[in-house]
Scaffold this motif. Structure first.
Motif, PDB file in Angstrom:
ATOM      1  N   UNK A 236     -34.453 -41.315  59.248  1.00  0.00           N
ATOM      2  CA  UNK A 236     -33.116 -41.390  59.368  1.00  0.00           C
ATOM      3  C   UNK A 236     -32.667 -39.906  59.426  1.00  0.00           C
ATOM      4  N   UNK A 237     -31.291 -39.750  59.936  1.00  0.00           N
ATOM      5  CA  UNK A 237     -30.528 -38.470  59.866  1.00  0.00           C
ATOM      6  C   UNK A 237     -29.244 -38.902  59.081  1.00  0.00           C
ATOM      7  N   UNK A 238     -28.756 -38.352  58.350  1.00  0.00           N
ATOM      8  CA  UNK A 238     -27.374 -38.612  57.283  1.00  0.00           C
ATOM      9  C   UNK A 238     -26.695 -37.254  57.036  1.00  0.00           C
ATOM     10  N   UNK A 239     -25.413 -37.420  56.934  1.00  0.00           N
ATOM     11  CA  UNK A 239     -24.652 -36.336  56.605  1.00  0.00           C
ATOM     12  C   UNK A 239     -24.167 -36.247  55.108  1.00  0.00           C
ATOM     13  N   UNK A 240     -24.308 -35.358  54.344  1.00  0.00           N
ATOM     14  CA  UNK A 240     -23.659 -35.197  52.968  1.00  0.00           C
ATOM     15  C   UNK A 240     -23.669 -33.857  52.728  1.00  0.00           C
ATOM     16  N   UNK A 241     -22.316 -33.126  53.376  1.00  0.00           N
ATOM     17  CA  UNK A 241     -22.285 -31.757  53.475  1.00  0.00           C
ATOM     18  C   UNK A 241     -23.285 -30.924  54.529  1.00  0.00           C
ATOM     19  N   UNK A 242     -24.564 -31.593  54.320  1.00  0.00           N
ATOM     20  CA  UNK A 242     -25.472 -31.158  55.401  1.00  0.00           C
ATOM     21  C   UNK A 242     -26.236 -32.181  56.124  1.00  0.00           C
ATOM     22  N   UNK A 243     -26.920 -31.996  57.202  1.00  0.00           N
ATOM     23  CA  UNK A 243     -27.441 -33.189  57.843  1.00  0.00           C
ATOM     24  C   UNK A 243     -28.913 -33.212  57.056  1.00  0.00           C
ATOM     25  N   UNK A 244     -29.215 -34.322  56.423  1.00  0.00           N
ATOM     26  CA  UNK A 244     -30.471 -34.565  55.896  1.00  0.00           C
ATOM     27  C   UNK A 244     -31.408 -35.509  56.744  1.00  0.00           C
ATOM     28  N   UNK A 297     -38.288 -25.835  56.680  1.00  0.00           N
ATOM     29  CA  UNK A 297     -39.607 -26.041  56.062  1.00  0.00           C
ATOM     30  C   UNK A 297     -39.537 -25.960  54.447  1.00  0.00           C
ATOM     31  N   UNK A 298     -38.853 -24.822  54.131  1.00  0.00           N
ATOM     32  CA  UNK A 298     -38.326 -24.468  52.843  1.00  0.00           C
ATOM     33  C   UNK A 298     -37.648 -25.538  52.139  1.00  0.00           C
ATOM     34  N   UNK A 299     -36.978 -26.380  52.860  1.00  0.00           N
ATOM     35  CA  UNK A 299     -36.072 -27.343  52.156  1.00  0.00           C
ATOM     36  C   UNK A 299     -36.970 -28.644  51.763  1.00  0.00           C
ATOM     37  N   UNK A 300     -37.979 -28.779  52.741  1.00  0.00           N
ATOM     38  CA  UNK A 300     -38.961 -30.160  52.796  1.00  0.00           C
ATOM     39  C   UNK A 300     -39.643 -30.460  51.525  1.00  0.00           C
ATOM     40  N   UNK A 301     -39.318 -31.558  50.955  1.00  0.00           N
ATOM     41  CA  UNK A 301     -40.084 -32.156  49.776  1.00  0.00           C
ATOM     42  C   UNK A 301     -40.700 -33.661  50.218  1.00  0.00           C
ATOM     43  N   UNK A 302     -41.877 -33.655  49.553  1.00  0.00           N
ATOM     44  CA  UNK A 302     -42.637 -34.877  49.527  1.00  0.00           C
ATOM     45  C   UNK A 302     -42.972 -35.674  48.271  1.00  0.00           C
ATOM     46  N   UNK A 303     -42.316 -37.099  48.335  1.00  0.00           N
ATOM     47  CA  UNK A 303     -42.546 -37.711  46.908  1.00  0.00           C
ATOM     48  C   UNK A 303     -43.229 -39.135  47.183  1.00  0.00           C
ATOM     49  N   UNK A 304     -43.630 -39.795  46.160  1.00  0.00           N
ATOM     50  CA  UNK A 304     -44.339 -40.792  46.079  1.00  0.00           C
ATOM     51  C   UNK A 304     -43.453 -41.825  45.212  1.00  0.00           C
ATOM     52  N   UNK A 305     -43.195 -42.966  45.429  1.00  0.00           N
ATOM     53  CA  UNK A 305     -42.448 -44.182  44.984  1.00  0.00           C
ATOM     54  C   UNK A 305     -43.279 -45.339  44.921  1.00  0.00           C
ATOM     55  N   UNK A 306     -44.188 -45.441  44.399  1.00  0.00           N
ATOM     56  CA  UNK A 306     -45.170 -46.498  44.548  1.00  0.00           C
ATOM     57  C   UNK A 306     -45.976 -46.695  45.952  1.00  0.00           C
ATOM     58  N   UNK A 307     -45.671 -47.511  46.581  1.00  0.00           N
ATOM     59  CA  UNK A 307     -46.353 -47.650  47.799  1.00  0.00           C
ATOM     60  C   UNK A 307     -45.525 -47.055  48.999  1.00  0.00           C
ATOM     61  N   UNK A 308     -44.425 -46.086  48.570  1.00  0.00           N
ATOM     62  CA  UNK A 308     -43.955 -45.451  49.673  1.00  0.00           C
ATOM     63  C   UNK A 308     -44.079 -43.669  49.362  1.00  0.00           C
ATOM     64  N   UNK A 309     -44.216 -43.371  50.640  1.00  0.00           N
ATOM     65  CA  UNK A 309     -44.205 -41.745  50.640  1.00  0.00           C
ATOM     66  C   UNK A 309     -43.140 -41.394  51.311  1.00  0.00           C
ATOM     67  N   UNK A 310     -42.441 -40.416  50.681  1.00  0.00           N
ATOM     68  CA  UNK A 310     -40.997 -39.934  51.328  1.00  0.00           C
ATOM     69  C   UNK A 310     -40.912 -38.567  51.449  1.00  0.00           C
ATOM     70  N   UNK A 311     -40.584 -38.031  52.900  1.00  0.00           N
ATOM     71  CA  UNK A 311     -40.239 -36.706  52.987  1.00  0.00           C
ATOM     72  C   UNK A 311     -38.811 -36.341  53.453  1.00  0.00           C
ATOM     73  N   UNK A 312     -38.290 -35.603  52.834  1.00  0.00           N
ATOM     74  CA  UNK A 312     -36.880 -35.314  52.917  1.00  0.00           C
ATOM     75  C   UNK A 312     -36.729 -33.861  53.094  1.00  0.00           C
ATOM     76  N   UNK A 314     -33.439 -30.730  54.780  1.00  0.00           N
ATOM     77  CA  UNK A 314     -32.103 -30.314  55.184  1.00  0.00           C
ATOM     78  C   UNK A 314     -32.157 -29.766  56.500  1.00  0.00           C
ATOM     79  N   UNK A 315     -31.386 -30.094  57.316  1.00  0.00           N
ATOM     80  CA  UNK A 315     -31.750 -29.534  58.832  1.00  0.00           C
ATOM     81  C   UNK A 315     -30.429 -28.439  58.881  1.00  0.00           C
ATOM     82  N   UNK A 316     -30.783 -27.317  59.488  1.00  0.00           N
ATOM     83  CA  UNK A 316     -29.948 -26.287  59.388  1.00  0.00           C
ATOM     84  C   UNK A 316     -28.874 -26.584  60.589  1.00  0.00           C
TER      85      UNK A 316
END
Length: 337
Positions: A236-244, A297-312, A314-316
């Motif tokens: 997904x792409x969402x907006x909260x001050x920046x495009x995430x 790339x500097x803003x990217x994060x990768x986390x795990x929540x149980x059986x879910x891998x989540x990459x987030x 911010x797009x300039x």
């Protein structure tokens, strides 16, 4: 008199509650264009209105190939100006070498159209016409495929290039019950809840499209990613001050999710290292893209929540401008499937 007054007040309160509940359900429901899509292996939805307002991509001229320009001239549709929403259903083909290739598509476009001009163009291009559920379906042959098009309303067009008419029929059937806020395909009903609220664009589906090796895995920069065919992805792409940007893999187990996090973390480190290498281009535009890519790339994060891998990430803003500079390619699907 008091009983009548109380009864009137009760009826008004009940009516207001029902209206409020209906409004709430509509806000929580998937967009109508996505709800109309048939059963599929993947769904992609884009709301171009906020992207157009934020980036003004409609102000930039877009060069079109001659055939597509003929479509624009005949129908008056300028996708970068007139297209508001686009919803795509992806259908995996059993024979990747067939006329459709590995994937066929069904789409619903919402925007500003001149129905008479569009119908006239369709009539001139179609090899045959079918009447179904009160709508005309125009069949256009293209490169061994049949593209079926139906005008759903003054602002909505349905298109499908699947081998049979089943999918376009399904869209027309769903259109008749579109007022029900939670109608839609099985995939949408199961995973739309995972799409972040107020997303500008999102996609749902499995990686089991023919993108990787025989075991369904992808190799990037020599690194094999554990993206199994039974894993579902929600982007997904969402907006909260920046495009995430948010990409979530719903794996079959916690262990599979951890393996994905580890591999993606390694890939992200390699990408950051490559982006830090001094560039050899002196072109300002290329330098700007490289700078925006490093910021992403500097803003990217990768986390795990149980059986879910989540990459987030911010797009300039400048990078987003470039990504949506050619939204007209979305509209080309209906003319050049």
């Amino acid at each position: 008199m008091r009983r009548r007054t109380r009864l009137t007040i009760a009826i008004v309160v009940l009516f207001l509650l029902l209206v409020g509940a209906a409004i709430y359900l509509r806000k929580k429901a998937p967009p109508e264009a996505a709800r109309l899509l048939p059963e599929s292996d993947g769904i992609v939805y884009v709301d171009l209105r906020p992207l157009r307002a934020a980036t003004h991509f409609d102000r930039h001229p877009v060069a079109h190939d001659p055939d597509y320009q003929k479509f624009i001239d005949a129908t008056g549709i300028q996708p970068e100006r007139d297209l508001d929403e686009a919803a795509f259903a992806l259908h995996r083909m059993s024979d990747p070498k067939g006329p459709n290739g590995p994937v066929a598509f069904s789409e619903v476009f919402v925007g500003h159209f001149d129905g008479r001009r569009v119908a006239a163009w369709l009539q001139g291009e179609s090899a045959s016409t079918e009447s179904y559920a009160g709508h005309d379906i125009y069949s256009i042959t293209n490169d061994g495929r049949t593209v079926r098009v139906a005008l759903l309303s003054y602002d909505m067009i349905a298109v499908s290039n699947t081998p049979s008419a089943e999918q376009i029929h399904s869209i027309l059937d769903r259109y008749r019950t579109a007022a029900l806020p939670f109608t839609g395909s099985t995939l949408l009903a199961k995973h739309y809840v995972d799409v972040p609220l107020l997303s500008l664009a999102w996609g749902i589906g499995q990686i089991g499209l023919p993108l990787g090796d025989n075991d369904g895995r992808l190799s990037v920069m020599g690194l094999s990613l554990p993206l199994a065919q039974d894993a579902t992805f929600v982007a997904s792409l969402s907006w909260a001050g920046k495009t995430h940007l948010r990409v979530e893999e719903i794996a079959s187990s916690d262990a599979d999710a951890k393996a994905a996090v580890d591999s993606l973390g390694t890939l992200l480190s390699l990408a950051r290292a490559a982006a830090d290498q001094p560039g050899i281009s002196t072109d300002p535009a290329e330098a700007a893209v490289a700078s925006d890519t490093r910021t992403l790339l500097d803003s990217a994060r990768i986390d795990q929540h149980h059986n879910r891998a989540v990459l987030t990430a911010a797009i300039p803003d400048d990078l987003l401008q470039r990504l949506v500079a050619v939204p007209a390619t979305l509209g080309r699907t209906s003319a050049s499937h």
